[in-house]
Design an enzyme around this catalytic site. Structure first.
Site, PDB file in Angstrom:
ATOM      1  N   GLY A 162       0.809  -1.216   0.000  1.00  0.00           N
ATOM      2  CA  GLY A 162       0.000   0.000   0.000  1.00  0.00           C
ATOM      3  C   GLY A 162       0.840   1.263   0.000  1.00  0.00           C
ATOM      4  O   GLY A 162       2.021   1.226  -0.335  1.00  0.00           O
ATOM      5  N   HIS A 164       4.390   1.799  -7.939  1.00  0.00           N
ATOM      6  CA  HIS A 164       3.378   0.736  -7.919  1.00  0.00           C
ATOM      7  C   HIS A 164       2.496   0.817  -9.168  1.00  0.00           C
ATOM      8  O   HIS A 164       2.142  -0.193  -9.765  1.00  0.00           O
ATOM      9  CB  HIS A 164       2.475   0.880  -6.690  1.00  0.00           C
ATOM     10  N   SER A 205       7.542   4.042  -0.742  1.00  0.00           N
ATOM     11  CA  SER A 205       6.579   4.464   0.283  1.00  0.00           C
ATOM     12  C   SER A 205       7.323   5.045   1.475  1.00  0.00           C
ATOM     13  O   SER A 205       6.812   5.918   2.182  1.00  0.00           O
ATOM     14  CB  SER A 205       5.722   3.282   0.731  1.00  0.00           C
TER      15      SER A 205
HETATM   16  P1  AMP Z   1       6.041  -2.374  -1.619  1.00  0.00           P
HETATM   17  O1  AMP Z   1       4.668  -1.825  -1.475  1.00  0.00           O
HETATM   18  O2  AMP Z   1       7.125  -1.422  -1.227  1.00  0.00           O
HETATM   19  O3  AMP Z   1       6.186  -3.743  -0.999  1.00  0.00           O
HETATM   20  O4  AMP Z   1       6.260  -2.594  -3.173  1.00  0.00           O
HETATM   21  C1  AMP Z   1       5.351  -3.370  -3.930  1.00  0.00           C
HETATM   22  C2  AMP Z   1       5.950  -3.607  -5.293  1.00  0.00           C
HETATM   23  O5  AMP Z   1       6.178  -2.366  -5.946  1.00  0.00           O
HETATM   24  C3  AMP Z   1       7.309  -4.331  -5.230  1.00  0.00           C
HETATM   25  O6  AMP Z   1       7.378  -5.284  -6.282  1.00  0.00           O
HETATM   26  C4  AMP Z   1       8.286  -3.195  -5.429  1.00  0.00           C
HETATM   27  O7  AMP Z   1       9.510  -3.603  -5.987  1.00  0.00           O
HETATM   28  C5  AMP Z   1       7.512  -2.310  -6.396  1.00  0.00           C
HETATM   29  N1  AMP Z   1       8.023  -0.942  -6.351  1.00  0.00           N
HETATM   30  C6  AMP Z   1       8.131  -0.136  -5.256  1.00  0.00           C
HETATM   31  N2  AMP Z   1       8.710   1.040  -5.591  1.00  0.00           N
HETATM   32  C7  AMP Z   1       8.986   0.968  -6.919  1.00  0.00           C
HETATM   33  C8  AMP Z   1       9.585   1.854  -7.874  1.00  0.00           C
HETATM   34  N3  AMP Z   1      10.048   3.053  -7.516  1.00  0.00           N
HETATM   35  N4  AMP Z   1       9.700   1.443  -9.147  1.00  0.00           N
HETATM   36  C9  AMP Z   1       9.251   0.211  -9.527  1.00  0.00           C
HETATM   37  N5  AMP Z   1       8.677  -0.661  -8.694  1.00  0.00           N
HETATM   38  C10 AMP Z   1       8.535  -0.299  -7.402  1.00  0.00           C
END
Ligand code: AMP
Length: 286
Positions: free
Chosen positions: A30, A36, A192
């Site tokens: 989230g 995302h 995030s």
């Molecule tokens: P998280 O909510 O931080 O667990 O991220 C969920 C997904 O979004 C994971 O696969 C992350 O690698 C991806 N993600 C988060 N930040 C980025 C970003 N800046 N660029 C690309 N993918 C991202």
């Protein structure tokens, strides 16, 4: 459509499967941002139906980490998902995922444990047990949603490599789709956790991308000795930074590199005050 229970997801998935539709899953914690959204857009484009999970997974946080203060913005997340054409948002409670009272000790839960070689380095070194929690929850989400494709960001490159290994080793019939890192114009990778940074911190945080971009530029000029490339980082660091690691590793199996090549990923983790930030760059990509 927003649902909170596994039962509701299963019903929807069953309906879609009987219609022969393909399903994409984007697992998230989230506080959704453009990073995302890039994963969501890719899934919406590639799959008939897209499921986004929003779950701050307690078992991937270590003691003393930011589990309690991790940003939770479900209303805004729902809006972003609806605008992006997401078909189902799955936002379970810890109880729903791990059972009544969610006893989270290793003694009471079946875990998926990735190979030690993949977790004894980089983020796994300081975040002991983190990737056990990630593999376990992603496996559960795969079993609940039964997607054809799972979309994961290269932002968390070690996680991506470990999940690919898990899918291969456990013969999970799901294709992992890697998605490039989305950055602010300044170069800062979206995260995030950037919400924890003050304006001043954000300027200091540019050191991560600057170090990586400079290393890549040096590599492209012909410097391949990893020690020499490592040394170039110091001109970007000051007493606001605490460098946790800067490492050169293989893109497939995370083996350490001494001579950089197009299969090399440069990984960095840097603390600014109490905020720990990670970033990486592939030397092979143009
Ligand atoms: P998280 O909510 O931080 O667990 O991220 C969920 C997904 O979004 C994971 O696969 C992350 O690698 C991806 N993600 C988060 N930040 C980025 C970003 N800046 N660029 C690309 N993918 C991202």
């Amino acid at each position: 459509m927003l649902v909170h229970t596994i039962k509701e997801v299963r019903e929807k998935v069953k309906e879609w499967k009987t219609q022969g539709l393909t399903i994409g899953l984007v697992p998230t914690m989230g506080a959704l941002h453009a990073g995302h959204k890039s994963l969501i857009d890719k899934s919406v484009e590639k799959c008939d139906k897209t499921v986004v999970s929003v779950f701050v997974n307690p078992i991937q946080f270590c003691p003393g980490e930011d589990l309690d203060k991790y940003p939770r913005t479900l209303d805004e997340d729902e809006r972003l998902c609806n605008e992006a054409g997401v078909d189902l948002i799955f936002a379970p409670s810890p109880n729903e995922m791990y059972g009544q009272g969610h006893i989270l000790s290793n003694d009471f839960l079946t875990y998926v444990i990735p190979p030690y070689f993949y977790v004894d380095k980089l983020c796994g070194k300081s975040r002991v047990g983190h990737f056990d929690g990630v593999c376990t929850v992603v496996n559960k989400l795969f079993n609940i949603v039964q997607p054809d494709f799972g979309f994961f960001g290269e932002k968390d490159r070690q996680q991506l490599i470990i999940l690919k290994k898990m899918v291969k080793d456990l013969n999970i019939p799901i294709q992992i789709i890697p998605c490039p890192i989305v950055r602010e114009e300044s170069g800062l990778a979206l995260s995030s956790r950037n919400k924890y940074l003050s304006e001043e911190d954000k300027k200091e945080a540019l050191a991560l991308s600057k170090i990586l971009f400079n290393i890549k530029a040096c590599y492209q000029k012909g410097i391949t000795d990893c020690n020499a490339l490592y040394e170039t980082a110091f001109s970007y660091l000051n007493n606001h930074h605490s460098l946790e690691y800067l490492e050169f590793r293989d893109a497939e199996n995370l083996e350490e590199k001494t001579i950089a090549d197009n299969n090399t990923i440069v990984f960095i983790a840097l603390k600014i005050g109490n905020v720990r930030l990670i970033d990486n760059i592939s030397l092979g990509d143009l």
